[in-house]
Design a protein around this motif. Sequence first.
Motif, mmCIF file in Angstrom:
data_model
loop_
_atom_site.group_PDB
_atom_site.id
_atom_site.type_symbol
_atom_site.label_atom_id
_atom_site.label_comp_id
_atom_site.label_asym_id
_atom_site.label_seq_id
_atom_site.Cartn_x
_atom_site.Cartn_y
_atom_site.Cartn_z
ATOM 1 N N PRO A 1 1.421 -5.357 -3.849
ATOM 2 C CA PRO A 1 2.490 -4.387 -3.556
ATOM 3 C C PRO A 1 2.676 -3.277 -4.574
ATOM 4 O O PRO A 1 3.185 -2.217 -4.228
ATOM 5 C CB PRO A 1 3.744 -5.271 -3.490
ATOM 6 N N LEU A 2 2.290 -3.502 -5.837
ATOM 7 C CA LEU A 2 2.494 -2.473 -6.863
ATOM 8 C C LEU A 2 1.218 -1.725 -7.210
ATOM 9 O O LEU A 2 1.233 -0.865 -8.092
ATOM 10 C CB LEU A 2 3.065 -3.107 -8.140
ATOM 11 N N ARG A 3 0.122 -2.017 -6.533
ATOM 12 C CA ARG A 3 -1.140 -1.365 -6.864
ATOM 13 C C ARG A 3 -1.190 0.033 -6.265
ATOM 14 O O ARG A 3 -0.524 0.339 -5.283
ATOM 15 C CB ARG A 3 -2.317 -2.210 -6.368
ATOM 16 N N THR A 4 -2.016 0.881 -6.850
ATOM 17 C CA THR A 4 -2.198 2.238 -6.363
ATOM 18 C C THR A 4 -3.686 2.537 -6.257
ATOM 19 O O THR A 4 -4.518 1.883 -6.878
ATOM 20 C CB THR A 4 -1.547 3.262 -7.311
ATOM 21 N N LEU B 1 4.402 -0.640 -2.120
ATOM 22 C CA LEU B 1 5.844 -0.476 -1.939
ATOM 23 C C LEU B 1 6.286 0.973 -1.948
ATOM 24 O O LEU B 1 7.407 1.285 -1.539
ATOM 25 C CB LEU B 1 6.609 -1.261 -3.019
ATOM 26 N N ALA B 2 5.427 1.881 -2.383
ATOM 27 C CA ALA B 2 5.734 3.309 -2.311
ATOM 28 C C ALA B 2 5.264 3.929 -0.999
ATOM 29 O O ALA B 2 5.402 5.135 -0.791
ATOM 30 C CB ALA B 2 5.110 4.046 -3.491
ATOM 31 N N GLY B 3 4.683 3.117 -0.118
ATOM 32 C CA GLY B 3 4.208 3.609 1.164
ATOM 33 C C GLY B 3 2.819 4.189 1.143
ATOM 34 O O GLY B 3 2.354 4.742 2.149
ATOM 35 N N GLN B 4 2.099 4.076 0.030
ATOM 36 C CA GLN B 4 0.746 4.633 -0.082
ATOM 37 C C GLN B 4 -0.280 3.677 0.521
ATOM 38 O O GLN B 4 -0.247 2.470 0.259
ATOM 39 C CB GLN B 4 0.420 4.878 -1.555
#
Length: 488
Positions: free
Chosen positions: A406-409, A454-457
């Motif tokens: 969830p926190l990965r980009t 979680l940022a929608g990316q």
Amino acid sequence: MNQRHLSRRRFIGATATALAAAPFAGAVRLDAQAPANGARDLGLINGRIHTMDGANRVVSQVLFQKGRFAAVGNSVVRRGGGLTIVDLKGRTVIPGLIDAHNHIVLVGNRPGWHTPLEHVFTIPDAVAALKTRAANVPSGEFITTVGPISAMQFDEQRLPNLTELDAVGRPVYLQAAQGGARTNSEGKVWLEARGVTVAGDGTIAGQAAGLALQTLRKTLLTPETRKRTALDALQYYARLGITTHRDSGAFHADEPATGIASENTYTMHNPFHALNREGQMPARLRIDFLHQDSPTANPPLPTLSERLRNSFPRFGNEWLKTGGIGEFTGGGLDGLRAIARAGWRAEDHALNLAGATTLIANRETVNREIPITNLRWVISHIPDFPTELADRTRALGMGVLVGWGPLRTGTNVGPPYRMLASHGIPVGYHSDGGDITVINPWLNFSTMITGRNLAGQAILGDQTLTRQQALWLATAANKWFMWEGVLG
């Protein structure tokens, strides 16, 4: 409602909303440690009960006798005989969730009145949750959240600031898995009096955050506060559906440390042992032991050899039991050989393809000398893991754990969920949460199913799963990783 939360809630939909929210509304608890006299006979009727059996049956009734599943089907519950009947009124039920690799023991050893906040998605909601907690906290005592919170989970894409946290009415300290550290005015005064630098808006940056956490640990941690926090942590995640945790250790520190992932690995389990002795465990805990001996240590394997000599794998009771060596094995090839000779399970994590390839090659080397194919060794995280490597892993009798997203980009950053789901290799779910990411299973499932952080990316490309596949990994599939066929 923005698109980021809309996609998450579409996933939660008719299934996860009932499961995640019901415990907060006083739903019947089936997972808590039973009273001494044992008997707990219960029938659930009129539900959509996902059995997670080989046929993926969905039935309307389930019967529990003495805390165990006795029957599932559409006509298995008979009234009478002291049986408690619960009418589910069409609600969805799944087996208790299993997180096969997280850091719940670290969460259970946090200083202060620790308050996980992974279930809220706006700063006003976070402040409201902290204020609710404060109502039962003596004046002047710290309310903390260390680890189970992320800036990315909030609509505002940041952590609360000093002014917002002042509304809590108690000293507050937040240190997020992603987003930094914050305090409020009361906390600022307390920390600055002890040499910690705090910015005007409550930000605690760089080394100051480590010093703040160390200071709180030194001042606030006692056997009783640790036991309180351990119970709170297990109860919090039980309300989110997790009935079994496999803890994957910490970086060892003899004394209170500055690192969020550091604890005394010889004493950090004590509060959980105390809860188990007192019959207060609200969920099951399985303990792995993390080792980082250098391959060139002299004498060799200074900590791992003692662990293997003086401990037992899978030793304990239903509620608290030892597991294996991981999430680091330590000692290089010699460490793996020692673990194999002792018959323990081993787990290491892989953060890229090169690391995963080396881990598998080393295990192939050990397997030619000491067979490991029946020991259920594991590689976790595996962001980049092609089919060829999955084939080699399966040939070793090994499995892989996936999740933690969830926190990965980034783009197409894995894991390759869809490939692994159809491969045939043992694959299960883990969050790796508690210090560097979230434990909340629904946030993890959302990423696995929507492909978005979680940022929608969008981060997964075409490697998303269905809801049923994600829940399968966290229930029936994880039996293999727990060495417990009755779970899931």
